[in-house]
Design an enzyme around this catalytic site. Sequence first.
Site, short mmCIF file in Angstrom:
data_model
loop_
_atom_site.label_atom_id
_atom_site.label_comp_id
_atom_site.label_asym_id
_atom_site.label_seq_id
_atom_site.Cartn_x
_atom_site.Cartn_y
_atom_site.Cartn_z
N ASP A 96 0.81 -1.08 -0.06
CA ASP A 96 -0.10 0.07 0.09
C ASP A 96 0.73 1.10 -0.02
O ASP A 96 2.03 1.10 0.29
CB ASP A 96 -0.77 0.10 1.19
CG ASP A 96 -1.51 1.30 1.55
OD1 ASP A 96 -2.11 1.82 0.76
OD2 ASP A 96 -1.40 1.73 2.91
N ASP B 87 -0.30 5.02 0.87
CA ASP B 87 -0.38 6.09 2.03
C ASP B 87 -0.57 5.45 3.43
O ASP B 87 -1.40 4.73 3.59
CB ASP B 87 -1.57 6.88 1.60
CG ASP B 87 -1.55 7.72 0.32
OD1 ASP B 87 -2.33 7.60 -0.70
OD2 ASP B 87 -0.65 8.46 0.04
N GLY C 84 -10.28 7.21 -1.21
CA GLY C 84 -10.53 7.85 -2.36
C GLY C 84 -10.61 9.22 -2.15
O GLY C 84 -11.59 9.72 -1.28
N GLU D 23 -13.74 10.51 -3.64
CA GLU D 23 -15.10 10.33 -2.85
C GLU D 23 -15.29 10.65 -1.59
O GLU D 23 -16.10 11.07 -1.13
CB GLU D 23 -15.00 8.65 -2.71
CG GLU D 23 -14.99 7.51 -4.02
CD GLU D 23 -13.61 7.71 -4.94
OE1 GLU D 23 -12.79 8.62 -4.36
OE2 GLU D 23 -13.75 7.13 -6.06
N ARG D 24 -13.90 10.93 -1.04
CA ARG D 24 -13.88 11.54 0.35
C ARG D 24 -14.59 12.88 0.34
O ARG D 24 -15.48 13.36 1.06
CB ARG D 24 -12.61 11.70 0.90
CG ARG D 24 -12.12 12.14 2.16
CD ARG D 24 -10.66 11.75 2.68
NE ARG D 24 -10.30 10.53 2.37
CZ ARG D 24 -9.30 10.05 1.87
NH1 ARG D 24 -8.27 10.71 1.58
NH2 ARG D 24 -8.93 8.79 1.50
N THR E 78 -4.56 5.81 -4.00
CA THR E 78 -4.10 7.04 -4.22
C THR E 78 -4.07 7.39 -5.64
O THR E 78 -3.82 6.13 -6.46
CB THR E 78 -2.96 7.56 -3.56
OG1 THR E 78 -2.89 8.96 -3.57
CG2 THR E 78 -1.82 6.95 -4.03
N ASN F 105 0.42 10.72 -7.77
CA ASN F 105 0.93 10.87 -6.44
C ASN F 105 1.80 9.56 -6.19
O ASN F 105 3.06 9.79 -5.55
CB ASN F 105 -0.27 10.62 -5.35
CG ASN F 105 -1.16 11.84 -5.40
OD1 ASN F 105 -1.01 12.96 -6.17
ND2 ASN F 105 -2.42 11.54 -5.05
N ASP G 274 -1.79 -0.18 6.29
CA ASP G 274 -1.75 0.53 7.38
C ASP G 274 -3.24 0.62 7.95
O ASP G 274 -3.26 1.22 9.00
CB ASP G 274 -1.16 1.90 7.24
CG ASP G 274 -2.10 2.75 6.29
OD1 ASP G 274 -2.29 3.87 6.71
OD2 ASP G 274 -2.64 2.41 5.25
C1 XBP Z 1 -5.22 6.16 0.85
C2 XBP Z 1 -6.33 7.04 0.15
C3 XBP Z 1 -6.05 7.88 -0.89
C4 XBP Z 1 -5.58 9.04 -0.34
C5 XBP Z 1 -5.54 10.37 -1.14
O1 XBP Z 1 -4.61 5.30 -0.28
O2 XBP Z 1 -7.53 6.55 0.43
O3 XBP Z 1 -7.31 8.48 -1.33
O4 XBP Z 1 -6.00 9.68 0.92
O5 XBP Z 1 -5.19 10.18 -2.62
P1 XBP Z 1 -3.85 4.02 0.20
P2 XBP Z 1 -6.29 10.81 -3.88
O6 XBP Z 1 -3.92 3.84 1.59
O7 XBP Z 1 -4.62 2.97 -0.56
O8 XBP Z 1 -2.61 4.52 -0.43
O9 XBP Z 1 -6.69 12.05 -3.15
O10 XBP Z 1 -5.36 10.74 -4.93
O11 XBP Z 1 -7.35 9.56 -3.59
MG MG Z 2 -2.90 3.48 3.16
#
Ligand code: XBP
Ligand code: MG
Length: 249
Positions: free
Chosen positions: A8, A10, A50, A53-54, A120, A124, A178
Site C-alpha cells: 500500500d 499512503d 479515495g 469520494e472523500r 491514491t 501521487n 496500514d
Molecule cells: C489512501 C487513500 C487516498 C489518499 C488520497 O490510499 O485513500 O485516497 O488518502 O489520495 P492508500 P487521492 O492507503 O490505498 O494508499 O486524493 O489521490 O485519492
Molecule cells: Mg494506506
Amino acid sequence: MLEALIFDVDGTLAETEDLHRQAFNGAFARLGLPWHWEPDTYADLLWVMGGKERLAHYIETRFPDEADRLLARCAEIHGLKTAIYGDLVAAGRLALRPGIRRLIAEARAAGVRLAVATTTSRPNVDRLIAVNFPGGEQPFDAVAAGDEAARKKPAPDVFALALDRLGIGPARAVAFEDSAAGIRSALDAGLPVLATRSRYTDDHSLDGAFSAVSDLGEPGRPHRHIAGRTWPDGVVTLAALRDWHAGRP
Ligand code: XBP
Ligand code: MG
C-alpha cells in the site's frame, strides 16, 4: 515460495496523509472555498477511501442543500489538490517509513518482485517514487493505483489488479497495509497481510493481519509489536518473511 511483496502507499510506504490533508486545504483556499480540514476532521473523513469520494462525502454530508452545485466541482477541486500534493511531496522530500527502503533493497537483491496497490491517484505514486528513488530508478515491477481499479478499497480490486500485473496468485505474495479498509481489500484478494499502523490509523482495527507492528523496524531500532507474528530483534527482514511464508499451512 514467496515471489512478491505488495505495498500500500499512503500510511505504509510513507506517512503521506497529512500532506494530502494540506493539499486539500490548499486547493480549497486557492478556489475560495471556505473549508479547512483539521487533522481530527480528516481522520474521520479517511474512513472514506479515495480523495474524490472523500470530498463528495464531505459535501453530501455537510452541504446537502448545495450538493448538486458543489459535486459538479469535485474533479476541478481534486485535480488542483493532486497538483498541490505533488509539489508538497517534491518540496518536503517525504521520507519512506522505517524499514521500507531496507526491505525493498533486500527483496530486489534476492529477486523477489515488488508491487504497489493503492487507492491514491497514480501521479501521487509516481511523485513519491521519483523523490525517494532518484535518477529514474523504478523499484516496483507493477503499480496498481487509484481509478485503475474498478472499485476502491476495501474492495479487493486494486490488489487483484496488482497480482494480475505481476502474473502470480495470492499464495505467492504478502501484502503490507496500514488501514482497516486496506487490510480488508488485501484479505479479500486472498493475500496474507502484514500491518504497520500509521499516524492516521491509530484507532483502526488491524484484525485479519497475520502480524501487526508499529513499523518494519531497522537494525538497532526495533518496532513495537502489536499483534500476531513476532519478528527477530523487532525487524521484519526478507529472510524472516520467507521463513514465515514457507511455514504457512
Ligand atoms: C489512501 C487513500 C487516498 C489518499 C488520497 O490510499 O485513500 O485516497 O488518502 O489520495 P492508500 P487521492 O492507503 O490505498 O494508499 O486524493 O489521490 O485519492
Ligand atoms: Mg494506506
